[in-house]
Design a protein around this motif. Structure first.
Motif, short mmCIF file in Angstrom:
data_model
loop_
_atom_site.label_atom_id
_atom_site.label_comp_id
_atom_site.label_asym_id
_atom_site.label_seq_id
_atom_site.Cartn_x
_atom_site.Cartn_y
_atom_site.Cartn_z
N UNK A 1 24.72 86.28 135.37
CA UNK A 1 23.65 87.19 135.80
C UNK A 1 22.29 86.49 135.76
N UNK A 2 21.53 86.62 136.84
CA UNK A 2 20.22 85.98 136.95
C UNK A 2 19.13 87.01 136.71
N UNK A 3 18.25 86.70 135.80
CA UNK A 3 17.14 87.60 135.47
C UNK A 3 16.07 87.48 136.55
N UNK A 4 15.51 88.62 136.96
CA UNK A 4 14.49 88.63 138.00
C UNK A 4 13.17 88.09 137.47
N UNK A 5 12.29 87.73 138.38
CA UNK A 5 10.95 87.27 138.04
C UNK A 5 9.94 88.13 138.82
N UNK A 6 9.13 88.97 138.18
CA UNK A 6 9.02 89.08 136.71
C UNK A 6 10.22 89.79 136.12
N UNK A 7 10.46 89.48 134.85
CA UNK A 7 11.60 90.08 134.14
C UNK A 7 11.12 91.29 133.36
N UNK A 8 11.75 92.43 133.59
CA UNK A 8 11.40 93.63 132.85
C UNK A 8 12.60 94.05 132.01
N UNK A 9 12.48 93.89 130.70
CA UNK A 9 13.46 94.44 129.78
C UNK A 9 12.85 95.69 129.19
N UNK A 10 13.52 96.82 129.32
CA UNK A 10 12.89 98.07 128.89
C UNK A 10 13.92 99.03 128.34
N UNK A 11 13.40 100.00 127.60
CA UNK A 11 14.21 101.10 127.09
C UNK A 11 13.56 102.40 127.55
N UNK A 12 14.38 103.30 128.09
CA UNK A 12 13.91 104.60 128.56
C UNK A 12 14.48 105.66 127.62
N UNK A 13 13.62 106.57 127.18
CA UNK A 13 14.02 107.57 126.19
C UNK A 13 14.11 108.92 126.89
N UNK A 14 15.35 109.35 127.16
CA UNK A 14 15.58 110.50 128.04
C UNK A 14 15.48 111.85 127.34
N UNK A 15 15.52 111.88 126.03
CA UNK A 15 15.40 113.18 125.35
C UNK A 15 14.03 113.79 125.60
N UNK A 16 13.99 115.12 125.67
CA UNK A 16 12.73 115.80 125.97
C UNK A 16 11.70 115.58 124.88
N UNK A 17 12.14 115.53 123.64
CA UNK A 17 11.24 115.29 122.52
C UNK A 17 11.84 114.31 121.55
N UNK A 18 11.14 114.10 120.45
CA UNK A 18 11.64 113.20 119.41
C UNK A 18 12.85 113.82 118.72
N UNK A 19 13.86 113.00 118.43
CA UNK A 19 15.05 113.47 117.75
C UNK A 19 15.33 112.59 116.53
N UNK A 20 15.85 113.20 115.50
CA UNK A 20 16.17 112.47 114.28
C UNK A 20 17.42 111.61 114.46
N UNK A 21 18.35 112.08 115.31
CA UNK A 21 19.61 111.35 115.49
C UNK A 21 20.20 111.68 116.85
N UNK A 22 21.27 110.95 117.19
CA UNK A 22 21.97 111.15 118.47
C UNK A 22 20.98 111.18 119.64
#
Length: 272
Positions: free
Chosen positions: A160-181
Motif C-alpha cells: 500500500x502506497x501512502x498518499x502525498x499529503x498523507x492524512x492519518x486521522x481518527x473520526x469519532x462517530x458517537x454523538x457525545x463523549x462516552x466512557x466506553x464502547x
C-alpha cells in the motif's frame, strides 16, 4: 480643441495619467502636433474620459475598460460587464466582512481571556481523497491503537502506497463523549487501488470544510483545544456539520515522546 492641461482640468484626470491612457490606446488625443508633440483633445472626448473614470471607480481594470468602451453603446453588453463586476465586488465584500468578524471575535476573546489565542482556529477544506478505513466499536478512546495495529497487519502484503499529503486521522462517530464502547473510524490517505480485507475498507471520501486547531504536545491538552475550537465556531457564525476528527501530523507511532506529538483537532462546519 483642448490642450492637454486644459483637458486635464476639465476631466479631472492628471496629465501623467492622460499620457498613460494615450500610450495604451485607451484615450488617444484627437491630434498631436508633429513638431511640438503637443497633444490636443476634442470636447467630445470629455465624455469618454468621464466614462473611464466612472468605470475605474467601479473597480474595472484599464484593460477591461478598453474592452467595455468598444461596446459602451450596447446596453446588453454593458449590463453583462456590470453584472460580472457586481458579483466580484459582492464576493470581495463578503470576504472582508468575514475577516472583520474574525478580527472582532479574536479581540473579544483576548479581552475575556488573555490565553484565548493559545490555540489558533482556522477554516480549512480537506479535498476528496481515497482512503484505507477501519470503523469499529473499541473499549475506549485510549485504545485507538487497536485499529491502527489491525490496519498495518491486514495491509502488510498489499504494498500500500501512502498518499502525498498523507492524512492519518481518527473520526469519532458517537454523538457525545462516552466512557466506553466508543465508535471510532481511522483513515489513512493512500494512492492506487486495493481490495478490501477482513476489516479494512478502501473508499473515496468527499471533501469536507472544517474548523481546526493544531497543537503540539500531549493529549492532556485536548479538552482545552476542543473548548477553543467549539467557542470559535459559535462566535463566528458557524454550526457543527458532522463527526469530529483528529489528524495526526506526528503520531504516537512516530515518537514515544508526548512533547513531540502534533495533532489537529477538526470539526466539520457550515455557515448558519
Amino acid at each position: 480643441m483642448l490642450k492637454i492641461g486644459d483637458f486635464s482640468k476639465l476631466s479631472r484626470i492628471s496629465i501623467r495619467m492622460l499620457r498613460h491612457y494615450d500610450e495604451i490606446g485607451l484615450l488617444v488625443p484627437k491630434s498631436t502636433d508633429s513638431f511640438t508633440s503637443y497633444r490636443y483633445y476634442s470636447e467630445e472626448q470629455l465624455y469618454i474620459a468621464n466614462r473611464i473614470t466612472e468605470l475605474k471607480n467601479m473597480g474595472f481594470s484599464l484593460a477591461t475598460i478598453g474592452e467595455i468602451l468598444k461596446n459602451y453603446d450596447n446596453p446588453m453588453a454593458l449590463a453583462e460587464y456590470l453584472s460580472v463586476k457586481r458579483a466580484e465586488v459582492k464576493a470581495e465584500s463578503e470576504e472582508v466582512n468575514r475577516r472583520l468578524l474574525l478580527l472582532d471575535t479574536a479581540i473579544e476573546r483576548l479581552r475575556k481571556d488573555d490565553k484565548a489565542m493559545n490555540y489558533n482556529v482556522t477554516i480549512k477544506t480537506l479535498q476528496e481523497r481515497y482512503v484505507a478505513s477501519i470503523r469499529q466499536i473499541i473499549p475506549s478512546y485510549e485504545q485507538e491503537g487497536i485499529l491502527w495495529e489491525m490496519m498495518m497487519r491486514e495491509t502488510a502484503g498489499l504494498n500500500m502506497q501512502v498518499a502525498d499529503p498523507s492524512y492519518g486521522m481518527a473520526i469519532f462517530h458517537d454523538e457525545g463523549y462516552k466512557e466506553s464502547d466508543v465508535d471510532v473510524e481511522i483513515q489513512m490517505s493512500v494512492k492506487g487501488s486495493y481490495e478490501n480485507t477482513d476489516h479494512v475498507v478502501f473508499k473515496v471520501v468527499p471533501a469536507v470544510e472544517f474548523a481546526s486547531a493544531i497543537f503540539k504536545g500531549s493529549y492532556e491538552q485536548l479538552t482545552s483545544v476542543h473548548r477553543a475550537v467549539a467557542k470559535w465556531i459559535r462566535d463566528n457564525g458557524y454550526e457543527f456539520n458532522g463527526a469530529m476528527f483528529c489528524i495526526y501530523h506526528v503520531s504516537p507511532a512516530e515518537t514515544q515522546n508526548p512533547n513531540e506529538l502534533v495533532t489537529e483537532v477538526c470539526y466539520p462546519v457550515r455557515k448558519k
